[in-house]
Design a protein around this motif. Sequence first.
Motif, PDB file in Angstrom:
ATOM      1  N   ALA A 164       0.634  -0.894  -0.106  1.00  0.00           N
ATOM      2  CA  ALA A 164       0.251  -0.095   0.145  1.00  0.00           C
ATOM      3  C   ALA A 164       0.966   1.444   0.108  1.00  0.00           C
ATOM      4  O   ALA A 164       0.323   2.332  -0.392  1.00  0.00           O
ATOM      5  CB  ALA A 164      -0.785   0.179   1.056  1.00  0.00           C
ATOM      6  N   ARG A 165       2.149   1.440   0.186  1.00  0.00           N
ATOM      7  CA  ARG A 165       2.252   2.452   0.212  1.00  0.00           C
ATOM      8  C   ARG A 165       4.068   2.792  -0.747  1.00  0.00           C
ATOM      9  O   ARG A 165       3.860   3.862  -0.837  1.00  0.00           O
ATOM     10  CB  ARG A 165       3.984   2.330   2.076  1.00  0.00           C
ATOM     11  N   PHE A 166       3.905   1.886  -1.183  1.00  0.00           N
ATOM     12  CA  PHE A 166       5.026   2.480  -2.813  1.00  0.00           C
ATOM     13  C   PHE A 166       4.334   2.056  -3.999  1.00  0.00           C
ATOM     14  O   PHE A 166       4.209   1.011  -4.210  1.00  0.00           O
ATOM     15  CB  PHE A 166       6.304   2.096  -2.507  1.00  0.00           C
ATOM     16  N   ARG A 167       4.322   2.523  -5.004  1.00  0.00           N
ATOM     17  CA  ARG A 167       3.944   1.836  -6.434  1.00  0.00           C
ATOM     18  C   ARG A 167       4.766   0.942  -7.070  1.00  0.00           C
ATOM     19  O   ARG A 167       4.518  -0.219  -7.067  1.00  0.00           O
ATOM     20  CB  ARG A 167       4.150   3.512  -6.847  1.00  0.00           C
ATOM     21  N   CYS A 168       6.252   1.062  -5.766  1.00  0.00           N
ATOM     22  CA  CYS A 168       6.834   0.192  -6.896  1.00  0.00           C
ATOM     23  C   CYS A 168       8.290  -0.203  -5.009  1.00  0.00           C
ATOM     24  O   CYS A 168       8.880   0.694  -4.632  1.00  0.00           O
ATOM     25  CB  CYS A 168       8.021   0.095  -8.261  1.00  0.00           C
ATOM     26  N   ASP A 169       8.661  -1.351  -5.196  1.00  0.00           N
ATOM     27  CA  ASP A 169       9.408  -1.887  -4.329  1.00  0.00           C
ATOM     28  C   ASP A 169      10.104  -3.064  -3.814  1.00  0.00           C
ATOM     29  O   ASP A 169       9.562  -3.636  -4.531  1.00  0.00           O
ATOM     30  CB  ASP A 169       8.267  -1.434  -2.786  1.00  0.00           C
ATOM     31  N   LEU A 170      11.084  -4.090  -2.906  1.00  0.00           N
ATOM     32  CA  LEU A 170      11.449  -4.897  -3.889  1.00  0.00           C
ATOM     33  C   LEU A 170       9.806  -5.905  -3.498  1.00  0.00           C
ATOM     34  O   LEU A 170      10.049  -7.602  -4.560  1.00  0.00           O
ATOM     35  CB  LEU A 170      12.096  -5.143  -2.247  1.00  0.00           C
ATOM     36  N   TYR A 171       9.106  -5.460  -2.257  1.00  0.00           N
ATOM     37  CA  TYR A 171       8.339  -6.463  -2.168  1.00  0.00           C
ATOM     38  C   TYR A 171       7.035  -6.606  -4.299  1.00  0.00           C
ATOM     39  O   TYR A 171       6.708  -7.504  -4.597  1.00  0.00           O
ATOM     40  CB  TYR A 171       6.837  -6.944  -1.521  1.00  0.00           C
ATOM     41  N   TRP A 172       6.832  -5.459  -4.251  1.00  0.00           N
ATOM     42  CA  TRP A 172       5.960  -5.419  -5.685  1.00  0.00           C
ATOM     43  C   TRP A 172       7.396  -5.929  -6.879  1.00  0.00           C
ATOM     44  O   TRP A 172       6.391  -7.324  -7.494  1.00  0.00           O
ATOM     45  CB  TRP A 172       5.559  -3.732  -6.060  1.00  0.00           C
ATOM     46  N   LEU A 173       8.119  -5.815  -6.920  1.00  0.00           N
ATOM     47  CA  LEU A 173       9.619  -6.298  -7.466  1.00  0.00           C
ATOM     48  C   LEU A 173       8.851  -8.180  -8.074  1.00  0.00           C
ATOM     49  O   LEU A 173       9.068  -8.488  -9.084  1.00  0.00           O
ATOM     50  CB  LEU A 173      10.948  -5.804  -7.437  1.00  0.00           C
ATOM     51  N   ALA A 174       8.859  -8.608  -6.544  1.00  0.00           N
ATOM     52  CA  ALA A 174       9.350 -10.287  -6.158  1.00  0.00           C
ATOM     53  C   ALA A 174       8.039 -10.767  -6.727  1.00  0.00           C
ATOM     54  O   ALA A 174       8.026 -12.222  -7.329  1.00  0.00           O
ATOM     55  CB  ALA A 174       9.578 -10.229  -4.284  1.00  0.00           C
ATOM     56  N   ARG A 175       6.566  -9.436  -6.401  1.00  0.00           N
ATOM     57  CA  ARG A 175       5.258 -10.916  -7.175  1.00  0.00           C
ATOM     58  C   ARG A 175       5.814 -10.811  -8.844  1.00  0.00           C
ATOM     59  O   ARG A 175       5.157 -11.091  -9.725  1.00  0.00           O
ATOM     60  CB  ARG A 175       4.736  -9.594  -6.369  1.00  0.00           C
ATOM     61  N   PHE A 176       6.369  -8.628  -9.596  1.00  0.00           N
ATOM     62  CA  PHE A 176       5.821  -9.466 -11.012  1.00  0.00           C
ATOM     63  C   PHE A 176       6.899 -10.495 -11.183  1.00  0.00           C
ATOM     64  O   PHE A 176       6.607 -10.662 -11.988  1.00  0.00           O
ATOM     65  CB  PHE A 176       6.300  -8.094 -11.013  1.00  0.00           C
ATOM     66  N   TRP A 177       8.435 -10.234 -10.403  1.00  0.00           N
ATOM     67  CA  TRP A 177       9.685 -10.900 -10.853  1.00  0.00           C
ATOM     68  C   TRP A 177       8.687 -13.127 -11.231  1.00  0.00           C
ATOM     69  O   TRP A 177       9.010 -13.993 -12.564  1.00  0.00           O
ATOM     70  CB  TRP A 177      10.052 -11.158 -10.622  1.00  0.00           C
ATOM     71  N   ASN A 178       7.827 -13.583  -9.851  1.00  0.00           N
ATOM     72  CA  ASN A 178       7.871 -14.465  -9.983  1.00  0.00           C
ATOM     73  C   ASN A 178       6.358 -15.148 -10.566  1.00  0.00           C
ATOM     74  O   ASN A 178       6.614 -15.835 -11.376  1.00  0.00           O
ATOM     75  CB  ASN A 178       7.158 -14.965  -8.326  1.00  0.00           C
ATOM     76  N   ARG A 179       5.772 -14.210 -11.123  1.00  0.00           N
ATOM     77  CA  ARG A 179       4.075 -14.646 -11.908  1.00  0.00           C
ATOM     78  C   ARG A 179       4.812 -14.583 -13.413  1.00  0.00           C
ATOM     79  O   ARG A 179       4.820 -15.503 -14.312  1.00  0.00           O
ATOM     80  CB  ARG A 179       3.274 -13.541 -11.409  1.00  0.00           C
ATOM     81  N   TRP A 180       5.751 -13.578 -13.831  1.00  0.00           N
ATOM     82  CA  TRP A 180       5.971 -13.738 -14.944  1.00  0.00           C
ATOM     83  C   TRP A 180       7.083 -14.970 -15.360  1.00  0.00           C
ATOM     84  O   TRP A 180       7.768 -15.709 -16.551  1.00  0.00           O
ATOM     85  CB  TRP A 180       6.679 -12.276 -15.572  1.00  0.00           C
ATOM     86  N   GLY A 181       7.913 -14.832 -14.252  1.00  0.00           N
ATOM     87  CA  GLY A 181       8.726 -16.037 -14.944  1.00  0.00           C
ATOM     88  C   GLY A 181       8.415 -17.509 -14.247  1.00  0.00           C
ATOM     89  O   GLY A 181       8.750 -18.311 -15.114  1.00  0.00           O
ATOM     90  N   GLU A 182       7.077 -17.705 -13.440  1.00  0.00           N
ATOM     91  CA  GLU A 182       5.803 -18.913 -14.036  1.00  0.00           C
ATOM     92  C   GLU A 182       5.603 -19.281 -15.271  1.00  0.00           C
ATOM     93  O   GLU A 182       5.361 -20.108 -16.308  1.00  0.00           O
ATOM     94  CB  GLU A 182       5.108 -18.873 -12.352  1.00  0.00           C
ATOM     95  N   ILE A 183       5.808 -17.879 -15.929  1.00  0.00           N
ATOM     96  CA  ILE A 183       4.908 -17.956 -17.612  1.00  0.00           C
ATOM     97  C   ILE A 183       5.685 -18.370 -18.040  1.00  0.00           C
ATOM     98  O   ILE A 183       5.668 -18.842 -19.120  1.00  0.00           O
ATOM     99  CB  ILE A 183       3.829 -16.615 -17.477  1.00  0.00           C
ATOM    100  N   GLU A 184       6.797 -17.460 -17.872  1.00  0.00           N
ATOM    101  CA  GLU A 184       7.411 -17.119 -18.839  1.00  0.00           C
ATOM    102  C   GLU A 184       8.440 -19.305 -18.928  1.00  0.00           C
ATOM    103  O   GLU A 184       8.744 -19.171 -20.377  1.00  0.00           O
ATOM    104  CB  GLU A 184       8.768 -16.638 -18.652  1.00  0.00           C
ATOM    105  N   ALA A 185       8.051 -19.416 -17.583  1.00  0.00           N
ATOM    106  CA  ALA A 185       8.460 -20.751 -17.997  1.00  0.00           C
ATOM    107  C   ALA A 185       7.603 -22.034 -18.142  1.00  0.00           C
ATOM    108  O   ALA A 185       8.236 -22.888 -18.704  1.00  0.00           O
ATOM    109  CB  ALA A 185       9.098 -21.451 -16.647  1.00  0.00           C
TER     110      ALA A 185
END
Length: 270
Positions: free
Chosen positions: A146-167
């Motif tokens: 809720a606090r930031f538009r983008c931080d390490l937590y957002w990046l982890a969620r983005f990285w993990n989901r698109w990493g799953e789709i790419e795999a």
Amino acid sequence: MPKEYLAKARSETWVNFSILRHGAFDGFLVTSKNSGTHWMMYMLSVALADSYGIERPKYYSENALRPYIGFPTDKPVYPQLPRLARSHTIPHRLADWDWARRLAGLPNYVLGIRHPMAILASHHAKWEYDIQVSWLDYLKGDPGGARFRCDLYWLARFWNRWGEIEAAYPETILKVQYEETQRNPRATLEAIAAHWGIALTPEAIKAALFAGTKEEMAKKADPDGEPNVLQNRKQSLAELFTGEAMDIYTAHIRTLFRHDLGYDLLTPPA
């Protein structure tokens, strides 16, 4: 792993049905934040305009580029153009299943990414006036999202989901790393056109590469657009990621990230 993070990740992957709109498009650009999105879209839009004989975008701002690569909810402006859209979306679990992908008619995706260290440094430099937190507090992040538009937590969620789709569906994903685009923007534009099956003329690509230089883009700033798009960070990544900052970053990477999307996540990019 914080329970707030897990709850946010579950919510994004089960509640966000925006991916169902993607079947209406010939190609879809999905990017992590602060990954050169405006630059890439501006070059693509100029190349599209010149290739299809329509006017170029007046500015490189988000709104100025919407007639060429719009939001999923936008109606077509130029019917002669291929229908292209973009977002920072984190995909629903439907994208994991063959039957759902076929039913939705999901297009080929271009996945625009950048090294997380550079994303974080760029985002903090761009939005520091708004978020008003120290570099260390920003790196600690907000697991609830809720606090930031983008931080390490957002990046982890983005990285993990698109990493799953790419795999699972590698043929449908073209990874475009910002660092590689900087080294060879022509190759990036040509690869994107081939992945989406769209025709960009050599002359249009040449024009887009010139228009996409920092000097030329500086002439196309939208007076009503988002501020600080072409911001210049004052500290190097080596200066920012040291001591306690590097300890915080390393702990988050090791705890949260399941996919690296082709990066050495613990080493600053060259």
